[in-house]
Write a protein that holds these residues in place. Sequence first.
Motif, short mmCIF file in Angstrom:
data_model
loop_
_atom_site.label_atom_id
_atom_site.label_comp_id
_atom_site.label_asym_id
_atom_site.label_seq_id
_atom_site.Cartn_x
_atom_site.Cartn_y
_atom_site.Cartn_z
N THR A 1 0.81 -1.22 0.00
CA THR A 1 0.00 0.00 0.00
C THR A 1 0.85 1.27 0.00
O THR A 1 0.36 2.32 -0.44
N ARG A 2 2.07 1.21 0.46
CA ARG A 2 2.91 2.42 0.50
C ARG A 2 3.29 2.89 -0.90
O ARG A 2 3.70 4.04 -1.08
N TYR A 3 3.14 2.02 -1.90
CA TYR A 3 3.49 2.39 -3.28
C TYR A 3 2.27 2.70 -4.14
O TYR A 3 2.43 3.05 -5.31
N LEU A 4 1.07 2.56 -3.58
CA LEU A 4 -0.15 2.73 -4.35
C LEU A 4 -0.69 4.14 -4.24
O LEU A 4 -0.63 4.76 -3.17
N ARG A 5 -1.27 4.63 -5.34
CA ARG A 5 -1.98 5.90 -5.34
C ARG A 5 -3.29 5.72 -4.57
O ARG A 5 -3.94 4.67 -4.68
N PRO A 6 -3.70 6.71 -3.77
CA PRO A 6 -4.96 6.57 -3.03
C PRO A 6 -6.12 6.23 -3.96
O PRO A 6 -6.28 6.82 -5.03
N GLY A 7 -6.90 5.25 -3.54
CA GLY A 7 -8.04 4.79 -4.34
C GLY A 7 -7.71 3.63 -5.26
O GLY A 7 -8.62 3.10 -5.91
N THR A 8 -6.44 3.21 -5.33
CA THR A 8 -6.04 2.09 -6.19
C THR A 8 -6.08 0.80 -5.38
O THR A 8 -5.52 0.74 -4.29
N ALA A 9 -6.73 -0.21 -5.92
CA ALA A 9 -6.86 -1.49 -5.23
C ALA A 9 -6.06 -2.56 -5.97
O ALA A 9 -6.49 -3.08 -6.99
N VAL A 10 -4.86 -2.86 -5.47
CA VAL A 10 -4.02 -3.93 -5.98
C VAL A 10 -3.52 -4.72 -4.78
O VAL A 10 -2.99 -4.13 -3.83
N SER A 11 -3.68 -6.04 -4.82
CA SER A 11 -3.29 -6.88 -3.69
C SER A 11 -2.01 -7.63 -4.02
O SER A 11 -1.71 -7.93 -5.18
N ALA A 12 -1.26 -7.96 -2.97
CA ALA A 12 -0.07 -8.79 -3.13
C ALA A 12 -0.49 -10.24 -3.35
O ALA A 12 -1.55 -10.67 -2.91
N ILE A 13 0.36 -11.00 -4.04
CA ILE A 13 0.10 -12.42 -4.28
C ILE A 13 0.49 -13.20 -3.03
O ILE A 13 1.61 -13.09 -2.53
N THR A 14 -0.43 -13.99 -2.51
CA THR A 14 -0.15 -14.78 -1.32
C THR A 14 -0.52 -16.24 -1.56
O THR A 14 -1.59 -16.52 -2.10
N PRO A 15 0.36 -17.16 -1.20
CA PRO A 15 1.74 -16.90 -0.76
C PRO A 15 2.60 -16.42 -1.93
O PRO A 15 2.28 -16.67 -3.10
N ALA A 16 3.67 -15.73 -1.62
CA ALA A 16 4.51 -15.15 -2.66
C ALA A 16 5.14 -16.25 -3.52
O ALA A 16 5.75 -17.17 -2.99
N PRO A 17 4.99 -16.16 -4.85
CA PRO A 17 5.52 -17.22 -5.73
C PRO A 17 7.01 -17.09 -6.04
O PRO A 17 7.62 -18.03 -6.56
#
Length: 380
Positions: free
Chosen positions: A282-298
């Motif tokens: 979230t620290r790299y995202l513009r406010p209002g942008t919804a992108v999630s991390a891949i879990t578990p990390a590949p």
Amino acid sequence: MSSLLVRRRGKKAAAPAELPAPADGTSGVGGARTAGSGRPATPPSSSAGGADHGDAPPQVVEWSNGPALVTKAWGALLALALLAGPAALAWTLLRPEPAPVAASAGPADTAAQAAANERAVELVETWLRADKDDQQLLASLTSAPVGTLPQEGLTIRDSSVAQSEAAEDDVWSVTVGVDVAEPAPGSTPPPADQAQGEQAEVPLVWVRRYFQVPVLVQSTETRYSGPDLAVAALALPSPVPGPAAAEPPDLDYSETISPTSAAGQSVAGFLAAMVAGDGEITRYLRPGTAVSAITPAPYAAVAVTGIKGSHEVAEDPADNEGTHALTTVELTRLDGQKTTSQYVLTLVARDGRWEVAGVEPAVRIDTTPSGTNGSGTAGE
């Protein structure tokens, strides 16, 4: 209709004061109503004729214009009908033909296509693997004569439907792609008299091959299970050319962005958080942008090797400046092996820093006519 109120002979009519009051509360002769009628009666005549002065019965005037108005109404309706006839005929002749309604693929078509695809893949796989002892197995999948089969079948993998379309009524034409293990170009085939069981020293390579199968799919209905599909391959697989390679267009990423720049560092931090679980995304995202991390990390790590942008990127950008960034990365797998991948990101500046405003699903194609210079913002 005729109606008269008469009094009996020899009896004197009651004086007005002796008349019963009307049901609606009105009084006087003028308020009297005829029996069995809602219409007011005509007041008695005040002439001096007759022995019973002032006692003449009220006269009920009959309305006689009804039949005339009914006749006029019917005449008007007939005239309108006569006038509407030619107009309706003209509209019928001159109105445009309705556009044909295209039949869309419904659930029945989707089910039939899926059944045809499944049978085509099954037949192609069985036919390629079959040897001389698989006559009955093939015959159970197609109505065509099986014919000749080889001594040994082929080794195949990764079969899939490359194309499927309706050919005729209830018949689908399905093209199946499959990887086939074939002798490498220039290798010598084993001798025909080689003893069975001996291993041939022939190098093999995987080659993508395509086969076309016509499949009949008909709807049936059983007594207990209801509607069902009957499927039959109408011919053996036929080898066909694969899809032609498309001419790749020019991409719209004319600007080079350094991976060590402020924009490059934002891209690297974002991808490391999303793909390798390194840091908070979230620290790299513009406010209002919804992108999630891949879990578990590949992947264990991400290294940015190159960035091409659609717009020039400044080190000290103004708010809302942006670019579309085609990013090439080297991914380190969990087993330590490395592979290369690419992402297309949207970068937008805010408060002097670059933020990720989205992961784009496709690359941008350069549509600028030759000889002109395109300009704009990342939102274009």
